[in-house]
Design a protein around this motif. Structure first.
Motif, PDB file in Angstrom:
ATOM      1  N   VAL A 295       0.859  -1.189   0.000  1.00 43.54           N
ATOM      2  CA  VAL A 295       0.000   0.000   0.000  1.00 43.54           C
ATOM      3  C   VAL A 295       0.893   1.236   0.000  1.00 43.54           C
ATOM      4  CG1 VAL A 295      -0.164   0.050   2.523  1.00 43.54           C
ATOM      5  CG2 VAL A 295      -1.976   1.092   1.155  1.00 43.54           C
TER       6      VAL A 295
ATOM      7  N   HIS B  70      -4.440   3.207  -1.958  1.00 44.34           N
ATOM      8  CA  HIS B  70      -4.452   1.954  -2.707  1.00 44.34           C
ATOM      9  C   HIS B  70      -3.468   2.027  -3.870  1.00 44.34           C
ATOM     10  CE1 HIS B  70      -6.033  -1.845  -4.071  1.00 44.34           C
ATOM     11  NE2 HIS B  70      -6.302  -1.346  -5.261  1.00 44.34           N
TER      12      HIS B  70
ATOM     13  N   SER C  10      -8.433  -7.330   2.352  1.00 43.37           N
ATOM     14  CA  SER C  10      -8.397  -7.971   1.040  1.00 43.37           C
ATOM     15  C   SER C  10      -8.856  -9.420   1.118  1.00 43.37           C
ATOM     16  CB  SER C  10      -6.978  -7.909   0.463  1.00 43.37           C
ATOM     17  OG  SER C  10      -6.500  -6.581   0.424  1.00 43.37           O
TER      18      SER C  10
ATOM     19  N   PRO D 184      -2.466  -4.968  -3.799  1.00 43.24           N
ATOM     20  CA  PRO D 184      -2.631  -4.703  -5.233  1.00 43.24           C
ATOM     21  C   PRO D 184      -2.963  -5.917  -6.074  1.00 43.24           C
ATOM     22  CG  PRO D 184      -0.312  -4.659  -4.639  1.00 43.24           C
ATOM     23  CD  PRO D 184      -1.080  -4.770  -3.348  1.00 43.24           C
TER      24      PRO D 184
ATOM     25  N   CYS E  58      -9.800  -0.248  -8.041  1.00 39.08           N
ATOM     26  CA  CYS E  58     -10.785   0.502  -7.274  1.00 39.08           C
ATOM     27  C   CYS E  58     -11.320   1.657  -8.102  1.00 39.08           C
ATOM     28  CB  CYS E  58     -10.196   1.007  -5.970  1.00 39.08           C
ATOM     29  SG  CYS E  58      -8.839   2.174  -6.215  1.00 39.08           S
TER      30      CYS E  58
ATOM     31  N   GLY F 159     -11.301   0.421   1.538  1.00 40.76           N
ATOM     32  CA  GLY F 159      -9.926   0.228   1.143  1.00 40.76           C
ATOM     33  C   GLY F 159      -8.975   0.845   2.164  1.00 40.76           C
ATOM     34  N   PRO F 160      -7.661   0.842   1.858  1.00 40.97           N
ATOM     35  CA  PRO F 160      -7.051   0.220   0.686  1.00 40.97           C
ATOM     36  C   PRO F 160      -6.910  -1.284   0.842  1.00 40.97           C
ATOM     37  CG  PRO F 160      -5.363   1.200   2.063  1.00 40.97           C
ATOM     38  CD  PRO F 160      -6.680   1.542   2.707  1.00 40.97           C
TER      39      PRO F 160
ATOM     40  N   ARG G 178      -4.800   3.225  -7.275  1.00 45.73           N
ATOM     41  CA  ARG G 178      -5.604   4.446  -7.334  1.00 45.73           C
ATOM     42  C   ARG G 178      -4.773   5.599  -7.902  1.00 45.73           C
ATOM     43  NH1 ARG G 178      -8.240   8.382  -2.711  1.00 45.73           N
ATOM     44  NH2 ARG G 178      -9.618   9.462  -4.151  1.00 45.73           N
TER      45      ARG G 178
ATOM     46  N   SER H 222      -4.732  -3.857   5.671  1.00 54.47           N
ATOM     47  CA  SER H 222      -4.999  -3.893   4.233  1.00 54.47           C
ATOM     48  C   SER H 222      -5.059  -5.335   3.736  1.00 54.47           C
ATOM     49  CB  SER H 222      -3.917  -3.116   3.470  1.00 54.47           C
ATOM     50  OG  SER H 222      -3.927  -1.750   3.817  1.00 54.47           O
TER      51      SER H 222
ATOM     52  N   PHE I  34     -14.498  -1.867  -5.317  1.00 57.76           N
ATOM     53  CA  PHE I  34     -13.289  -2.621  -5.634  1.00 57.76           C
ATOM     54  C   PHE I  34     -13.656  -3.771  -6.563  1.00 57.76           C
ATOM     55  CE2 PHE I  34     -11.570  -0.201  -2.227  1.00 57.76           C
ATOM     56  CZ  PHE I  34     -10.193  -0.212  -2.394  1.00 57.76           C
TER      57      PHE I  34
ATOM     58  N   LEU J 217     -11.711   5.837   0.124  1.00 54.41           N
ATOM     59  CA  LEU J 217     -10.466   5.146  -0.224  1.00 54.41           C
ATOM     60  C   LEU J 217      -9.299   5.679   0.590  1.00 54.41           C
ATOM     61  CD1 LEU J 217     -10.122   4.563  -4.045  1.00 54.41           C
ATOM     62  CD2 LEU J 217      -9.659   2.973  -2.222  1.00 54.41           C
TER      63      LEU J 217
END
Length: 341
Positions: A98, A108, A139, A261, A210, A257-258, A111, A135, A246, A333
Protein backbone atom coordinates in the motif's frame (compact mmCIF):
# COMPACT_ATOMS: atom_id res chain seq x y z
CA UNK A 1 -13.64 -23.07 -13.89
CA UNK A 2 -13.75 -26.68 -12.84
CA UNK A 3 -16.69 -28.24 -11.11
CA UNK A 4 -15.98 -28.57 -7.39
CA UNK A 5 -17.45 -32.04 -7.39
CA UNK A 6 -14.35 -33.10 -9.33
CA UNK A 7 -12.18 -31.92 -6.47
CA UNK A 8 -14.25 -33.92 -4.02
CA UNK A 9 -12.96 -37.19 -5.44
CA UNK A 10 -9.66 -36.64 -3.67
CA UNK A 11 -11.39 -37.07 -0.30
CA UNK A 12 -12.17 -40.53 1.03
CA UNK A 13 -15.47 -39.50 2.62
CA UNK A 14 -18.43 -38.09 0.66
CA UNK A 15 -17.95 -34.37 0.22
CA UNK A 16 -21.57 -33.24 0.07
CA UNK A 17 -24.69 -33.95 2.04
CA UNK A 18 -28.14 -33.91 0.48
CA UNK A 19 -29.01 -30.37 1.57
CA UNK A 20 -26.21 -28.51 -0.21
CA UNK A 21 -23.86 -29.04 -3.11
CA UNK A 22 -20.99 -26.68 -3.96
CA UNK A 23 -19.96 -26.05 -7.51
CA UNK A 24 -18.70 -23.24 -9.67
CA UNK A 25 -21.13 -22.33 -12.41
CA UNK A 26 -20.04 -23.40 -15.87
CA UNK A 27 -23.11 -22.37 -17.89
CA UNK A 28 -24.90 -19.07 -18.44
CA UNK A 29 -27.68 -18.57 -15.92
CA UNK A 30 -29.37 -15.68 -14.13
CA UNK A 31 -26.55 -15.30 -11.61
CA UNK A 32 -23.90 -15.20 -14.32
CA UNK A 33 -25.92 -12.66 -16.26
CA UNK A 34 -26.19 -10.47 -13.16
CA UNK A 35 -22.44 -10.68 -12.53
CA UNK A 36 -21.83 -9.75 -16.15
CA UNK A 37 -24.15 -6.74 -15.87
CA UNK A 38 -22.38 -5.47 -12.75
CA UNK A 39 -18.94 -6.00 -14.26
CA UNK A 40 -19.84 -4.17 -17.47
CA UNK A 41 -21.20 -1.19 -15.52
CA UNK A 42 -17.96 -0.97 -13.56
CA UNK A 43 -15.75 -1.22 -16.65
CA UNK A 44 -17.82 1.36 -18.57
CA UNK A 45 -17.57 3.85 -15.69
CA UNK A 46 -13.85 3.17 -15.35
CA UNK A 47 -13.37 3.96 -19.05
CA UNK A 48 -15.54 7.09 -18.81
CA UNK A 49 -13.53 8.46 -15.89
CA UNK A 50 -10.22 7.83 -17.64
CA UNK A 51 -11.40 9.60 -20.79
CA UNK A 52 -12.71 12.53 -18.71
CA UNK A 53 -9.19 13.35 -17.48
CA UNK A 54 -8.62 15.28 -20.71
CA UNK A 55 -5.31 17.08 -21.15
CA UNK A 56 -2.53 15.24 -19.36
CA UNK A 57 -0.75 17.25 -16.65
CA UNK A 58 2.53 16.28 -15.06
CA UNK A 59 3.10 15.91 -11.30
CA UNK A 60 6.22 15.33 -9.22
CA UNK A 61 6.24 12.25 -7.02
CA UNK A 62 9.07 12.25 -4.48
CA UNK A 63 9.65 8.59 -3.64
CA UNK A 64 11.23 7.89 -0.25
CA UNK A 65 12.63 4.43 0.34
CA UNK A 66 14.99 1.77 -1.00
CA UNK A 67 16.88 1.46 -3.22
CA UNK A 68 17.16 5.28 -3.08
CA UNK A 69 15.08 8.42 -2.81
CA UNK A 70 14.14 9.69 -6.25
CA UNK A 71 11.84 12.16 -7.99
CA UNK A 72 9.46 10.65 -10.55
CA UNK A 73 7.56 12.69 -13.12
CA UNK A 74 4.13 11.09 -13.47
CA UNK A 75 0.70 11.85 -14.96
CA UNK A 76 -1.91 13.60 -12.78
CA UNK A 77 -5.09 11.56 -12.19
CA UNK A 78 -3.70 8.70 -14.28
CA UNK A 79 -0.48 7.40 -12.70
CA UNK A 80 -0.76 5.25 -9.59
CA UNK A 81 1.66 4.18 -6.83
CA UNK A 82 1.86 0.87 -8.72
CA UNK A 83 3.04 2.74 -11.83
CA UNK A 84 5.63 4.52 -9.70
CA UNK A 85 6.84 1.19 -8.31
CA UNK A 86 7.44 -0.08 -11.84
CA UNK A 87 10.18 2.55 -12.20
CA UNK A 88 11.88 1.34 -9.03
CA UNK A 89 12.57 -2.26 -9.96
CA UNK A 90 10.88 -5.63 -9.54
CA UNK A 91 11.91 -6.05 -5.89
CA UNK A 92 10.14 -2.85 -4.83
CA UNK A 93 7.17 -3.55 -7.11
CA UNK A 94 6.57 -7.10 -5.89
CA UNK A 95 6.77 -6.38 -2.18
CA UNK A 96 4.75 -3.11 -2.11
CA UNK A 97 1.38 -3.52 -0.36
CA UNK A 98 0.00 0.00 0.00
CA UNK A 99 1.18 3.56 -0.64
CA UNK A 100 1.66 6.23 2.01
CA UNK A 101 1.25 9.78 0.70
CA UNK A 102 2.84 12.77 2.42
CA UNK A 103 3.71 10.64 5.47
CA UNK A 104 0.07 10.37 6.60
CA UNK A 105 -2.42 9.05 4.04
CA UNK A 106 -2.78 5.39 3.04
CA UNK A 107 -3.41 4.99 -0.66
CA UNK A 108 -4.45 1.95 -2.71
CA UNK A 109 -1.69 0.94 -5.12
CA UNK A 110 -3.97 1.11 -8.17
CA UNK A 111 -5.60 4.45 -7.33
CA UNK A 112 -4.52 7.41 -9.50
CA UNK A 113 -2.55 10.18 -7.80
CA UNK A 114 -4.37 13.55 -7.83
CA UNK A 115 -1.38 15.83 -7.25
CA UNK A 116 2.33 16.10 -6.51
CA UNK A 117 3.25 14.27 -3.30
CA UNK A 118 5.81 12.29 -1.37
CA UNK A 119 5.34 8.55 -1.66
CA UNK A 120 6.42 5.65 0.53
CA UNK A 121 5.61 2.04 -0.34
CA UNK A 122 4.72 0.00 2.74
CA UNK A 123 5.45 -3.72 2.94
CA UNK A 124 5.04 -6.71 5.30
CA UNK A 125 8.47 -6.51 6.94
CA UNK A 126 8.14 -3.03 8.43
CA UNK A 127 8.96 -2.67 12.15
CA UNK A 128 5.30 -1.71 12.73
CA UNK A 129 3.18 -3.32 9.96
CA UNK A 130 -0.26 -2.62 11.49
CA UNK A 131 -1.57 -0.64 8.52
CA UNK A 132 -0.24 -3.24 6.07
CA UNK A 133 -1.81 -6.08 8.06
CA UNK A 134 -5.20 -4.35 8.00
CA UNK A 135 -5.00 -3.89 4.23
CA UNK A 136 -4.15 -7.59 3.86
CA UNK A 137 -6.96 -8.72 6.19
CA UNK A 138 -9.49 -6.48 4.38
CA UNK A 139 -8.40 -7.97 1.04
CA UNK A 140 -8.90 -11.50 2.38
CA UNK A 141 -12.52 -10.70 3.34
CA UNK A 142 -13.14 -9.13 -0.06
CA UNK A 143 -11.74 -12.14 -1.94
CA UNK A 144 -13.65 -14.56 0.30
CA UNK A 145 -16.85 -12.79 -0.74
CA UNK A 146 -15.97 -13.35 -4.39
CA UNK A 147 -15.49 -17.07 -3.78
CA UNK A 148 -18.69 -17.46 -1.74
CA UNK A 149 -20.84 -15.69 -4.31
CA UNK A 150 -20.06 -18.35 -6.90
CA UNK A 151 -19.80 -21.40 -4.66
CA UNK A 152 -23.39 -22.58 -4.30
CA UNK A 153 -25.83 -24.41 -6.50
CA UNK A 154 -28.37 -22.13 -8.15
CA UNK A 155 -31.24 -23.22 -5.91
CA UNK A 156 -29.45 -21.62 -2.92
CA UNK A 157 -30.00 -17.85 -2.67
CA UNK A 158 -26.79 -16.00 -1.84
CA UNK A 159 -26.73 -12.34 -0.80
CA UNK A 160 -23.45 -10.88 0.41
CA UNK A 161 -24.12 -8.65 3.40
CA UNK A 162 -20.86 -7.07 4.57
CA UNK A 163 -17.60 -7.65 6.37
CA UNK A 164 -16.54 -5.78 9.51
CA UNK A 165 -13.52 -3.51 9.53
CA UNK A 166 -10.35 -5.61 9.70
CA UNK A 167 -9.08 -6.48 13.16
CA UNK A 168 -6.13 -8.87 13.09
CA UNK A 169 -6.44 -9.42 16.86
CA UNK A 170 -9.70 -11.35 16.34
CA UNK A 171 -7.72 -14.13 14.66
CA UNK A 172 -9.81 -14.41 11.48
CA UNK A 173 -11.03 -12.48 8.48
CA UNK A 174 -14.79 -12.52 7.95
CA UNK A 175 -17.62 -12.17 5.46
CA UNK A 176 -21.28 -12.23 6.59
CA UNK A 177 -23.62 -13.75 4.00
CA UNK A 178 -27.36 -14.41 3.79
CA UNK A 179 -28.10 -17.94 2.57
CA UNK A 180 -31.41 -19.71 1.95
CA UNK A 181 -30.28 -22.60 4.18
CA UNK A 182 -32.06 -23.05 7.49
CA UNK A 183 -29.38 -24.69 9.57
CA UNK A 184 -26.25 -25.41 7.55
CA UNK A 185 -23.18 -26.73 9.32
CA UNK A 186 -20.40 -27.33 6.78
CA UNK A 187 -18.38 -30.51 6.92
CA UNK A 188 -14.60 -30.46 7.16
CA UNK A 189 -14.43 -31.52 3.52
CA UNK A 190 -16.70 -28.68 2.41
CA UNK A 191 -14.47 -26.17 4.20
CA UNK A 192 -11.46 -27.73 2.48
CA UNK A 193 -13.10 -27.23 -0.90
CA UNK A 194 -13.80 -23.57 -0.14
CA UNK A 195 -10.16 -23.16 0.94
CA UNK A 196 -8.91 -24.80 -2.26
CA UNK A 197 -11.08 -22.60 -4.44
CA UNK A 198 -9.90 -19.45 -2.65
CA UNK A 199 -6.28 -20.50 -3.14
CA UNK A 200 -6.89 -21.26 -6.83
CA UNK A 201 -8.58 -17.89 -7.29
CA UNK A 202 -5.63 -16.08 -5.71
CA UNK A 203 -3.15 -17.98 -7.87
CA UNK A 204 -4.74 -16.42 -10.94
CA UNK A 205 -2.98 -13.19 -9.87
CA UNK A 206 -5.91 -10.83 -10.33
CA UNK A 207 -5.14 -7.14 -9.90
CA UNK A 208 -7.45 -5.52 -7.33
CA UNK A 209 -8.72 -2.28 -8.85
CA UNK A 210 -10.79 0.50 -7.27
CA UNK A 211 -13.15 3.20 -8.45
CA UNK A 212 -15.11 6.04 -6.83
CA UNK A 213 -18.62 6.27 -8.33
CA UNK A 214 -21.75 8.34 -7.80
CA UNK A 215 -24.34 7.01 -5.37
CA UNK A 216 -26.92 6.54 -8.17
CA UNK A 217 -24.58 4.29 -10.15
CA UNK A 218 -23.76 2.24 -7.05
CA UNK A 219 -27.48 1.73 -6.40
CA UNK A 220 -27.88 0.53 -9.98
CA UNK A 221 -24.92 -1.83 -9.72
CA UNK A 222 -26.23 -3.44 -6.50
CA UNK A 223 -29.94 -3.18 -7.33
CA UNK A 224 -30.50 -6.90 -6.73
CA UNK A 225 -28.76 -6.96 -3.33
CA UNK A 226 -31.07 -5.58 -0.61
CA UNK A 227 -28.24 -5.25 1.93
CA UNK A 228 -25.91 -3.22 -0.28
CA UNK A 229 -28.71 -0.91 -1.43
CA UNK A 230 -29.58 -0.24 2.21
CA UNK A 231 -25.96 0.50 3.10
CA UNK A 232 -25.14 2.76 0.13
CA UNK A 233 -27.07 5.94 1.15
CA UNK A 234 -25.45 6.09 4.59
CA UNK A 235 -21.98 5.42 3.17
CA UNK A 236 -22.45 8.09 0.49
CA UNK A 237 -23.67 10.63 3.05
CA UNK A 238 -20.25 10.48 4.72
CA UNK A 239 -18.26 10.58 1.47
CA UNK A 240 -19.54 13.47 -0.69
CA UNK A 241 -22.22 11.25 -2.25
CA UNK A 242 -19.55 8.86 -3.53
CA UNK A 243 -19.18 5.11 -3.14
CA UNK A 244 -15.86 3.31 -3.45
CA UNK A 245 -15.97 0.03 -5.35
CA UNK A 246 -13.29 -2.62 -5.63
CA UNK A 247 -12.95 -5.18 -8.41
CA UNK A 248 -11.16 -8.52 -8.39
CA UNK A 249 -11.62 -10.63 -11.50
CA UNK A 250 -15.25 -9.96 -12.41
CA UNK A 251 -16.37 -9.52 -8.79
CA UNK A 252 -17.36 -6.03 -7.57
CA UNK A 253 -17.93 -5.01 -3.94
CA UNK A 254 -18.02 -2.01 -1.62
CA UNK A 255 -15.15 -1.21 0.74
CA UNK A 256 -13.30 1.81 2.06
CA UNK A 257 -9.93 0.23 1.14
CA UNK A 258 -7.05 0.22 0.69
CA UNK A 259 -6.32 -3.38 -0.26
CA UNK A 260 -3.34 -5.34 -1.55
CA UNK A 261 -2.63 -4.70 -5.23
CA UNK A 262 -2.83 -8.32 -6.39
CA UNK A 263 -4.32 -11.62 -5.20
CA UNK A 264 -0.84 -13.17 -5.53
CA UNK A 265 0.00 -11.52 -2.19
CA UNK A 266 -2.02 -14.24 -0.44
CA UNK A 267 -0.01 -17.34 0.42
CA UNK A 268 -1.48 -19.91 2.81
CA UNK A 269 -5.26 -19.62 3.08
CA UNK A 270 -7.80 -21.63 5.10
CA UNK A 271 -11.55 -21.16 5.34
CA UNK A 272 -11.90 -22.35 8.93
CA UNK A 273 -15.58 -22.14 9.83
CA UNK A 274 -19.08 -21.02 8.88
CA UNK A 275 -21.31 -20.03 11.81
CA UNK A 276 -25.00 -19.16 11.78
CA UNK A 277 -25.49 -15.78 13.46
CA UNK A 278 -28.27 -14.66 15.77
CA UNK A 279 -29.51 -11.46 14.11
CA UNK A 280 -32.76 -9.55 13.64
CA UNK A 281 -32.31 -9.24 9.87
CA UNK A 282 -35.50 -10.53 8.22
CA UNK A 283 -35.50 -13.34 5.69
CA UNK A 284 -32.94 -16.08 5.29
CA UNK A 285 -30.30 -16.71 7.98
CA UNK A 286 -27.00 -14.81 8.10
CA UNK A 287 -23.88 -16.96 8.19
CA UNK A 288 -20.42 -15.77 9.20
CA UNK A 289 -17.70 -17.21 6.97
CA UNK A 290 -14.31 -17.10 8.68
CA UNK A 291 -10.77 -17.75 7.54
CA UNK A 292 -7.11 -17.23 8.21
CA UNK A 293 -4.32 -16.44 5.77
CA UNK A 294 -0.68 -15.46 5.56
CA UNK A 295 0.99 -13.20 3.01
CA UNK A 296 3.20 -15.10 0.61
CA UNK A 297 6.12 -13.06 1.97
CA UNK A 298 5.65 -14.47 5.49
CA UNK A 299 6.95 -17.98 6.24
CA UNK A 300 5.52 -19.94 9.17
CA UNK A 301 5.99 -23.59 10.09
CA UNK A 302 3.08 -26.03 9.90
CA UNK A 303 2.59 -26.32 13.67
CA UNK A 304 2.42 -22.55 14.21
CA UNK A 305 0.00 -22.14 11.30
CA UNK A 306 -2.23 -24.92 12.68
CA UNK A 307 -2.54 -22.91 15.90
CA UNK A 308 -3.75 -19.93 13.87
CA UNK A 309 -6.27 -22.19 12.11
CA UNK A 310 -7.57 -23.50 15.42
CA UNK A 311 -8.04 -20.00 16.80
CA UNK A 312 -9.79 -18.88 13.61
CA UNK A 313 -12.49 -21.54 14.12
CA UNK A 314 -13.87 -19.63 17.12
CA UNK A 315 -16.66 -17.14 16.49
CA UNK A 316 -15.08 -13.88 15.36
CA UNK A 317 -15.91 -11.07 17.78
CA UNK A 318 -16.53 -8.51 15.04
CA UNK A 319 -19.85 -6.64 15.03
CA UNK A 320 -22.91 -8.75 14.24
CA UNK A 321 -25.07 -7.24 11.47
CA UNK A 322 -28.55 -6.13 12.45
CA UNK A 323 -31.48 -4.06 11.24
CA UNK A 324 -30.19 -0.93 13.00
CA UNK A 325 -26.58 -1.52 11.97
CA UNK A 326 -25.04 0.06 8.89
CA UNK A 327 -21.87 -1.31 7.33
CA UNK A 328 -18.84 0.38 8.90
CA UNK A 329 -16.58 -0.42 5.96
CA UNK A 330 -17.21 3.06 4.63
CA UNK A 331 -16.49 4.14 1.08
CA UNK A 332 -13.55 6.44 1.61
CA UNK A 333 -10.47 5.15 -0.22
CA UNK A 334 -8.37 7.50 1.85
CA UNK A 335 -7.91 6.42 5.44
CA UNK A 336 -5.59 8.02 7.93
CA UNK A 337 -2.87 5.90 9.46
CA UNK A 338 -4.08 4.95 12.91
CA UNK A 339 -2.06 6.19 15.85
CA UNK A 340 0.09 3.35 17.13
CA UNK A 341 0.76 3.27 20.86
Amino acid sequence: MNCLSNISRQFKKPLFNESIIFYFRRHINNSCEESKRIYELFVAEQKRQKEAVGRIEKIDVFYEGPPENVKLVMNKNLSTPYDCAKHLGSTVLNRAVVGLLNHETLWHMHRPLPDSCTLELLHYHLPNPASVNKSFWRSCSFILGAVILNAFKDNVRVNLHSFPSPNVKTGSFVYDVQLSLDDWKPTTSELKVLSIEMIKFCQQEHHIKCLNVEKELALDIFSTNPHKTQQIPDIAAHNSDKITLFKVGTHIDISRGPMVPNTSHLGRVTVTNVIKLDTDIPGDPIYRFQGVALPKAIVLNHFSYSLLEERARNLNSGRIPGVQEVDTEDSSLVTRVAHQS
